[in-house]
Design an enzyme around this catalytic site. Structure first.
Site, PDB file in Angstrom:
ATOM      1  N   GLU A  98      66.014  74.443  55.346  1.00  0.00           N
ATOM      2  CA  GLU A  98      67.158  75.256  55.139  1.00  0.00           C
ATOM      3  C   GLU A  98      68.355  75.375  55.765  1.00  0.00           C
ATOM      4  O   GLU A  98      69.420  75.905  55.251  1.00  0.00           O
ATOM      5  CB  GLU A  98      66.244  76.572  55.343  1.00  0.00           C
ATOM      6  CG  GLU A  98      65.223  77.167  54.346  1.00  0.00           C
ATOM      7  CD  GLU A  98      65.447  77.092  52.984  1.00  0.00           C
ATOM      8  OE1 GLU A  98      66.756  77.176  52.630  1.00  0.00           O
ATOM      9  OE2 GLU A  98      64.676  76.917  51.998  1.00  0.00           O
TER      10      GLU A  98
ATOM     11  N   CYS B 117      71.676  76.524  33.896  1.00  0.00           N
ATOM     12  CA  CYS B 117      72.592  77.270  33.964  1.00  0.00           C
ATOM     13  C   CYS B 117      73.682  77.131  35.039  1.00  0.00           C
ATOM     14  O   CYS B 117      73.933  77.791  35.887  1.00  0.00           O
ATOM     15  CB  CYS B 117      72.001  78.717  34.198  1.00  0.00           C
ATOM     16  SG  CYS B 117      73.052  80.186  33.810  1.00  0.00           S
TER      17      CYS B 117
END
Length: 210
Positions: free
Chosen positions: A40, A189
């Site tokens: 992360e 998207c």
């Protein structure tokens, strides 16, 4: 009546099962909490494709906070330099030192404690809790915000989107749901040229033109 589960969550997860980026190394089920945290931090302001090549050697060299804490910042920097933002080398080292000093070498499992770690923000803390504890919450980045604001035709305000994302997140399998949103936003998207004509969410999407 509009049902978000039927209109958004179920078809999104079905798309992810067929088309998701299941080969990303930090999504391997045997990854430890520390290896997930490392991923992360490396992914901050960097694409998954860029991090993918650097992650395996990085995680192999630094599998635990102890291995990071004894390394020099310059040594760590050689592993993160290809990703840019070399200041993350100092983030990783200081974060590991904090985990050793405050949490006996274990990645904390509480949001407030994660947020106290160097280089950890709201998105990173939430993502760790999703993957380590399986909490039924979501982590909102630019891509997730774009996807949800388009589908539900709402203002892309971060706090408002966060409420929607948490409400959609399943109580079990929230990691798959998080991955599905990220991958769908990256592949379908997209920011510049969204694939609306072939989008499996096109019919219920509030932003669809038909």
């Amino acid at each position: 009546m509009f049902d978000p589960q039927h209109a958004f969550v179920d078809p999104l997860l079905a798309w992810y099962e067929r088309n998701g980026r299941h080969d990303l190394p930090w999504r391997e089920p045997e990854r430890t909490p520390f290896e997930l945290l490392l991923a992360e931090i490396l992914l901050q302001r960097t694409t998954a494709s860029a991090v993918s090549g650097a992650y395996r050697p990085f995680a192999a060299r630094y599998p635990a906070p102890e291995t990071v804490a004894v390394a020099t910042t310059d040594e760590i920097r050689t592993y993160v330099a290809p990703l840019g933002l070399v200041k993350r080398a100092a983030y990783v080292r200081r974060c590991a030192q904090q985990i050793l000093a405050r949490h006996s070498g274990d990645v904390p499992r509480e949001y407030s404690e994660l947020m106290e770690l160097h280089g950890v923000g709201e998105y990173t803390a939430r993502s760790v809790l999703i993957h380590v504890r399986g909490l039924g919450i979501a982590a909102v980045d630019t891509n997730v915000r774009r996807l949800l604001s388009r589908f539900f035709d709402v203002n892309p305000d971060r706090s408002r989107i966060a409420v929607i994302a948490d409400a959609l997140a399943p109580s079990t399998g929230s990691d798959d749901f998080q991955h599905a949103m990220l991958d769908f936003a990256a592949e379908v998207c997209t920011a510049g040229s969204p694939g609306c004509p072939s989008c499996p969410l096109r019919e219920p999407c509030a932003s669809s033109e038909g």
